[in-house]
Enzyme design. Structure first.
Site, PDB file in Angstrom:
ATOM      1  CB  ALA A   1      -0.909  -0.009   1.229  1.00 36.91           C
TER       2      ALA A   1
ATOM      3  N   GLY B   1       0.643  -5.088   0.985  1.00 31.30           N
ATOM      4  CA  GLY B   1      -0.536  -5.192   0.135  1.00 31.30           C
ATOM      5  C   GLY B   1      -0.235  -5.823  -1.218  1.00 31.30           C
TER       6      GLY B   1
ATOM      7  CD  GLU C   1      -2.301  -7.696   2.958  1.00 26.68           C
ATOM      8  OE1 GLU C   1      -2.066  -6.519   2.589  1.00 26.68           O
ATOM      9  OE2 GLU C   1      -2.842  -7.971   4.027  1.00 26.68           O
TER      10      GLU C   1
ATOM     11  CD  GLU D   1       1.691  -5.549   5.632  1.00 28.25           C
ATOM     12  OE1 GLU D   1       2.523  -6.437   5.929  1.00 28.25           O
ATOM     13  OE2 GLU D   1       0.884  -5.660   4.690  1.00 28.25           O
TER      14      GLU D   1
END
Ligand code: HXC
Length: 261
Positions: A68, A112, A115, A135
């Site tokens: 992200a 992300g 993911e 993260e």
């Protein structure tokens, strides 16, 4: 095609495979809300296009996606992200795609990005691929399924290791662990992914969608319910012309030509 997108590019291969390429090279394809919106739109358009049988999602040589967008996230408060469902709001749209989505991963697939790759139906990796859930280093945890899909893919011990230390896995470790289905040299990555996608596109689309639905059901149900779900879908495929064609082609020693009905 796809010229109205700013953060992705969209192509087709042989009029039957949709290709979405993440395209924020300066940020290593960091995922912001605009990119996730555009990705959702592109995937939904391919899903709705009757010519398309399979979709490939890829990035650049250096990065599938480095996570992200930290620059976009850094300033948010809890109240911002909770009320606006920022960062996470449009990720689940990918789960609604009913045609297969193959992730072709080269370089970093972090946070992300990892993911997102795991939301795809399977991952083909280049030998330079690196997977991780870093993260924890930013004072947060995965927010788009990393703590849920990673243990299902690689088991608890390795998932905990990845989520708690933030270390990266290379392609060989990812293949040993079952996170990726194949590893190929980088210069063969798109050939390999498109080859798989073209094979899938020529199969009965109904059977392909049923297979995807049934494998996904394995992660949502107990074994008895899952096996019953599979049996019902299996039986229902005998109502299709494609089942007659596939079995007749085998018995008459010819290549099946599926009409997707
Ligand atoms: C914003 C990013 C970024 C990211 C890299 N960049 N990752 N920008 N968000 N996630 C930017 C860098 O700031 C830099 O910009 C440029 O991309 C090149 O990156 P470098 O760090 O210079 O490259 P390199 O030294 O090769 O290191 C590559 C890297 C590193 C190891 C991938 O960039 C890195 O650690 N990135 C962050 C990875 C991460 O923590 N991901 C998890 C994010 S949290 P400039 O302007 O300096 O050139 C997350 C939560 C998911 O994903 C929640 C989902 C809902």
């Amino acid at each position: 095609d796809g010229t109205h997108f700013e953060t992705i590019t969209v192509h087709t291969e042989a009029d039957k495979v949709g290709i979405v390429t993440l395209n924020r090279p300066k940020q290593l394809n960091a995922l912001n809300d605009q990119l996730m919106d555009e990705l959702g739109q592109a995937l939904q358009a391919f899903d709705a296009d009757p010519a398309i049988g399979c979709i490939v999602l890829t990035g650049s040589e250096k990065a599938f996606a480095a996570g992200a967008d930290i620059a976009a996230m850094a300033k948010y408060s809890f109240a911002d992200v909770y009320k606006g469902d920022y960062i996470t709001r449009n990720w689940e749209s990918i789960r609604g795609i009913r045609k297969p989505v193959i992730a072709a991963v080269s370089g970093f697939a972090l946070g992300g990005g990892c993911e997102l790759a795991m939301m795809c139906d399977f991952i083909i990796a280049a030998d330079n691929a690196r997977f991780g859930q870093p993260e924890i280093k930013l004072g947060v945890i995965p927010g788009a399924g990393g703590t849920q899909r990673l243990p299902r893919a690689v088991g608890k011990s390795k998932a905990m290791d990845m989520a708690l230390t933030g270390r990266m896995m290379d392609a060989a470790e990812a293949e040993r662990a079952g996170l990726v289905s194949r590893v190929v040299p980088f210069d063969k990555l798109m050939d390999e992914a498109l080859g798989a996608a073209l094979i899938i596109s020529d199969f009965s689309r109904i059977a392909v969608m049923a297979a995807k639905e049934s494998v996904n059901r394995a992660f949502e149900s107990g074994l008895s319910d899952g096996v019953m779900f599979e049996r019902r879908l299996f039986h229902s495929l005998f109502a299709t012309a494609d089942q007659k064609e596939g079995m007749d082609a085998f018995l008459t020693k010819r290549k099946a030509v599926f009409q997707h009905q």
